[in-house]
Design a protein around this motif. Structure first.
Motif, short mmCIF file in Angstrom:
data_model
loop_
_atom_site.label_atom_id
_atom_site.label_comp_id
_atom_site.label_asym_id
_atom_site.label_seq_id
_atom_site.Cartn_x
_atom_site.Cartn_y
_atom_site.Cartn_z
N PHE A 60 42.26 2.47 26.02
CA PHE A 60 41.81 3.65 26.76
C PHE A 60 40.75 4.33 25.88
N ILE A 61 39.54 4.44 26.42
CA ILE A 61 38.41 4.84 25.59
C ILE A 61 37.78 6.13 26.11
N GLU A 62 37.65 7.09 25.22
CA GLU A 62 36.92 8.32 25.50
C GLU A 62 35.53 8.17 24.88
N VAL A 63 34.51 8.42 25.67
CA VAL A 63 33.13 8.30 25.20
C VAL A 63 32.56 9.70 25.05
N LYS A 64 31.99 9.98 23.90
CA LYS A 64 31.33 11.26 23.66
C LYS A 64 29.91 10.98 23.20
N THR A 65 28.96 11.57 23.90
CA THR A 65 27.54 11.31 23.64
C THR A 65 26.86 12.59 23.18
N ARG A 66 26.02 12.46 22.16
CA ARG A 66 25.27 13.61 21.65
C ARG A 66 23.86 13.19 21.30
N ARG A 67 22.97 14.14 21.38
CA ARG A 67 21.58 13.93 20.96
C ARG A 67 21.38 14.39 19.50
N ASN A 68 22.29 15.22 19.01
CA ASN A 68 22.24 15.67 17.62
C ASN A 68 23.65 16.15 17.24
N THR A 69 23.79 16.54 15.99
CA THR A 69 25.11 16.99 15.52
C THR A 69 25.12 18.50 15.26
N ASN A 70 24.26 19.23 15.94
CA ASN A 70 24.20 20.68 15.76
C ASN A 70 25.55 21.35 16.02
N TYR A 71 26.31 20.79 16.93
CA TYR A 71 27.62 21.36 17.27
C TYR A 71 28.76 20.48 16.80
N GLY A 72 28.51 19.66 15.79
CA GLY A 72 29.53 18.78 15.25
C GLY A 72 29.39 17.36 15.76
N PHE A 73 30.21 16.49 15.22
CA PHE A 73 30.20 15.10 15.63
C PHE A 73 30.90 14.96 16.98
N PRO A 74 30.50 13.99 17.77
CA PRO A 74 31.07 13.84 19.11
C PRO A 74 32.60 13.74 19.13
N ALA A 75 33.17 12.98 18.21
CA ALA A 75 34.63 12.79 18.21
C ALA A 75 35.38 14.10 17.99
N GLU A 76 34.74 15.06 17.38
CA GLU A 76 35.40 16.35 17.15
C GLU A 76 35.69 17.07 18.46
N ALA A 77 35.02 16.67 19.53
CA ALA A 77 35.25 17.28 20.84
C ALA A 77 36.51 16.73 21.51
N VAL A 78 37.09 15.68 20.93
CA VAL A 78 38.33 15.12 21.48
C VAL A 78 39.49 15.85 20.79
N THR A 79 39.76 17.03 21.27
CA THR A 79 40.78 17.90 20.69
C THR A 79 42.18 17.38 20.98
N TYR A 80 43.16 18.00 20.36
CA TYR A 80 44.56 17.63 20.59
C TYR A 80 44.90 17.76 22.07
#
Length: 119
Positions: free
Chosen positions: A49-69
């Motif tokens: 089961f895969i969560e995909v997070k896409t970003r153009r930059n890391t201004n708001y952190g790395f994409p995986a950081e958006a996969v909260t608890y």
């Protein structure tokens, strides 16, 4: 380009990446009454089961950081719905996150985090 378009590009790129890596894609954008899983794939005898997070930059952190608890719990519960739906709740499974980075010159890079979180 808005965030929905960016996300769609990232999910397609992640799907292509997984296919090149030998995964079989079972479902994309699987939805249940609980939530959504971006990609459900199979590699050998494991459903992923895969969560995909896409970003153009890391201004708001790395994409995986958006996969909260909280997001992880939603994905897990959605995965359990899927496994019940296919009548195979004992199958080996894992939860991955794929970070997709889109650069200014349209280059795509990936960071595939296997076993990003556990059930």
């Amino acid at each position: 380009m808005n965030t929905v378009q960016t996300g769609d590009i990232g999910e397609q790129a992640a799907t292509d990446y997984l296919l090149r890596a030998g995964y079989d894609i079972i479902e994309r954008k699987y939805r249940s009454k609980i939530g959504e899983v971006d990609i459900i794939a199979r590699i050998k005898n494991t459903i992923v089961f895969i969560e995909v997070k896409t970003r153009r930059n890391t201004n708001y952190g790395f994409p995986a950081e958006a996969v909260t608890y909280r997001k992880q719990k939603k994905i897990i519960n959605t995965a359990l719905c899927y496994l019940q739906q296919i009548h195979n709740s004992n199958m080996s499974c894992r939860f991955d996150v794929i970070e997709v980075f889109l650069t200014e010159n349209n280059k795509i890079t990936y960071n595939h985090i296997t076993n990003a979180f556990i059930k």
